[in-house]
Design a protein around this motif. Structure first.
Motif, PDB file in Angstrom:
ATOM      1  N   SER A 282      -1.073   0.590   4.576  1.00  0.00           N
ATOM      2  CA  SER A 282      -1.361   0.986   3.184  1.00  0.00           C
ATOM      3  C   SER A 282      -1.760   2.463   3.093  1.00  0.00           C
ATOM      4  O   SER A 282      -1.440   3.151   2.122  1.00  0.00           O
ATOM      5  CB  SER A 282      -2.460   0.102   2.576  1.00  0.00           C
ATOM      6  N   LEU A 343      -3.495  -7.082  -2.392  1.00  0.00           N
ATOM      7  CA  LEU A 343      -2.151  -6.821  -1.864  1.00  0.00           C
ATOM      8  C   LEU A 343      -1.083  -7.419  -2.779  1.00  0.00           C
ATOM      9  O   LEU A 343      -0.012  -6.838  -2.960  1.00  0.00           O
ATOM     10  CB  LEU A 343      -2.019  -7.368  -0.433  1.00  0.00           C
ATOM     11  N   PHE A 447       3.793  -4.150   0.916  1.00  0.00           N
ATOM     12  CA  PHE A 447       2.569  -4.857   0.509  1.00  0.00           C
ATOM     13  C   PHE A 447       2.748  -6.379   0.571  1.00  0.00           C
ATOM     14  O   PHE A 447       1.788  -7.111   0.833  1.00  0.00           O
ATOM     15  CB  PHE A 447       2.123  -4.388  -0.874  1.00  0.00           C
TER      16      PHE A 447
END
Length: 478
Positions: A282, A343, A447
């Motif tokens: 991320s 997420l 994600f």
């Protein structure tokens, strides 16, 4: 009578030095574009400033357990911080790529020695019922310092030059060294185990090959199809199998793999490795989305990611204290739920998403990881008997680096694949709006992948429970 240590001063010296080292690991990432122009180098060459750092850590971490038993605490501390100071000074003075690359390796050597030393020292100088709070401070440094690197680095590049990333780090490292020289004592027993050169060689080729392979897959245009990637990962895996077989037959192994006999240690280690994977993926994808997908500047991107990093740092010590009081389960499970939900929301992100929405999601992501990290790590290490502390910290730190390298490489390849698929079906693949949409599409896939990992960890989280042991730690304070 058990010996009393100035635990606060010792921890301060270790954490100041560790924070600067971790900050330097990521602060330079945001300067890579600038350095490509300054040094007239390719993007693949510039990437070595990050890859080389991770590779050095990947090679050093596995032998850290051996080093912790061979050298006294003070010698290792002085050696590691001096390596950081010299590396940082050379980096600040660097006038070409080769000089900066050499400096990065010296910095990584310092961090490779310092990180295991920090964990091992906390396990020895703090009794079990106070370790959570101390580990919370350690986690604060390990998570917040690298997270703040791009923001502070961006500010320095905007108003000064990239050299100042290192000039501002130097005095802090000197302060850390001076506090350590005054207060750090030799709290470990130096057993001087026999150094098995074949184990060192297999570990270096094994972990080095895997970290290099994954790091390489995350940079060039060839990605996973590159022969360098395939060969280095294959050689690394073969060497790792041979390394594991050798450790299991040795009477005094370099890396004692009996740590895997402790179930809470294994769960803690898997949770930490997964958190590192999610965090690294991320950390690399979100700035790319903000700059390419939303057209934000480097400085604004850094500032948008700052609130999450700061809040994560503020709550870490409290998470540690809550762990001491209530154990891991009531922190880890909510953390994994928050992480999974955040997420999932990230998979709905688009170029038109508001700045506030993205900042809120990033805050949720970092808070979720903060709730998992300290309890999982401390609980896992608590289950080990004292003689396995150096080995436990070595294995955990090594696999953390491997998790970071895997996270970065997999994230880049999923992002690239998703973008290519989108643009392949686009009527106008060169238009800026379509490139932004392609970035969003690729980011969604990353994600989604991270969310699946978080869900698997959530199932694992239900099996975690507080470890209560009767291990006697020599020389620990009251």
């Amino acid at each position: 009578m058990k010996k009393q240590y100035n635990t606060r001063a010792i921890l301060t010296a270790l954490l100041i030095s560790g924070a600067v080292g971790m900050f330097n690991e990521t602060a330079l990432n945001i300067a890579l574009t600038n350095l490509i122009e300054v040094f007239q180098i390719s993007a693949a060459t510039a990437q070595w400033l990050t890859t080389g750092f991770m590779l050095t850590l990947g090679i050093l971490m596995p032998i850290s357990g051996l080093l912790l038993q061979t050298f006294s605490m003070r010698k290792l501390f002085i050696g590691s911080v001096m390596s950081l100071i010299v590396g940082t000074l050379i980096a600040a003075l660097a006038f070409n790529f080769e000089m900066l690359m050499f400096a990065r390796v010296l910095q990584a050597v310092g961090m490779g020695l310092l990180l295991p030393l920090i964990f091992n020292t906390v396990l020895i100088i703090y009794p079990q019922e106070k370790r959570g709070a101390a580990m919370g401070l350690v986690s604060l440094v390990i998570m917040v310092a690298p997270a703040s690197g791009p923001t502070i680095g961006g500010l320095l590049i905007e108003y000064l030059t990239w050299h100042y990333i290192f000039w501002y780090s130097l005095p802090l490292l000197v302060i850390g060294l001076l506090i350590g020289l005054k207060y750090l004592e030799n709290v470990t027993e130096v057993t001087k185990p026999r150094i098995d050169l074949l184990s060192v060689l297999l570990s270096t080729i094994g972990f080095g090959g895997v970290v290099f392979g994954f790091s390489k897959a995350g940079e060039g245009s060839e990605g996973w199809s590159s022969m360098a990637v395939i060969i280095s990962i294959a050689i690394g895996l073969v060497a790792l199998v041979l390394f594991i077989l050798r450790q299991n037959v040795m009477r005094d192994p370099m890396m004692n793999l009996s740590v895997f006999k402790y179930p809470m240690y294994v769960i803690g280690m898997l949770l930490i490795m997964s958190c590192m994977l999610i965090s690294m993926s991320s950390t690399i994808i979100l700035p790319m989305f903000l700059q390419t997908g939303k057209g934000m500047s480097v400085l604004i991107t850094g500032l948008m990611l700052l609130p999450g990093s700061v809040l994560s740092g503020i709550i870490q010590p409290y998470v540690g204290r809550l762990f001491d009081k209530y154990g891991p389960k009531w922190l880890v499970i909510p953390g994994l739920v928050i992480l999974t939900v955040m997420l999932w929301f990230f998979t709905t992100m688009s170029p038109t998403s508001s700045v506030a929405f993205i900042i809120a999601l990033h805050i949720g992501l970092t808070v979720g990881i903060a709730l998992i990290w300290t309890p999982a790590q401390t609980n896992g290490l608590n289950q080990l008997p004292p003689e396995l502390y150096p080995h436990g910290t070595a294995v955990m730190n090594t696999l953390q680096q491997v998790g970071g390298a895997i996270g970065t490489a997999v994230a880049i390849s999923i992002l690239t694949g998703g973008m290519d698929n989108y643009l392949h079906g686009s009527p106008a693949p060169t238009k800026q709006i379509e490139i932004a949409n392609a970035m969003a599409s690729g980011s969604h896939n990353v994600f989604l992948f991270a969310m699946v990992i978080a869900l698997v960890n959530l199932i694992m989280g239900f099996f975690i429970h507080r470890v209560v042991t009767n291990h006697k730690v020599m020389n620990s304070p009251h």
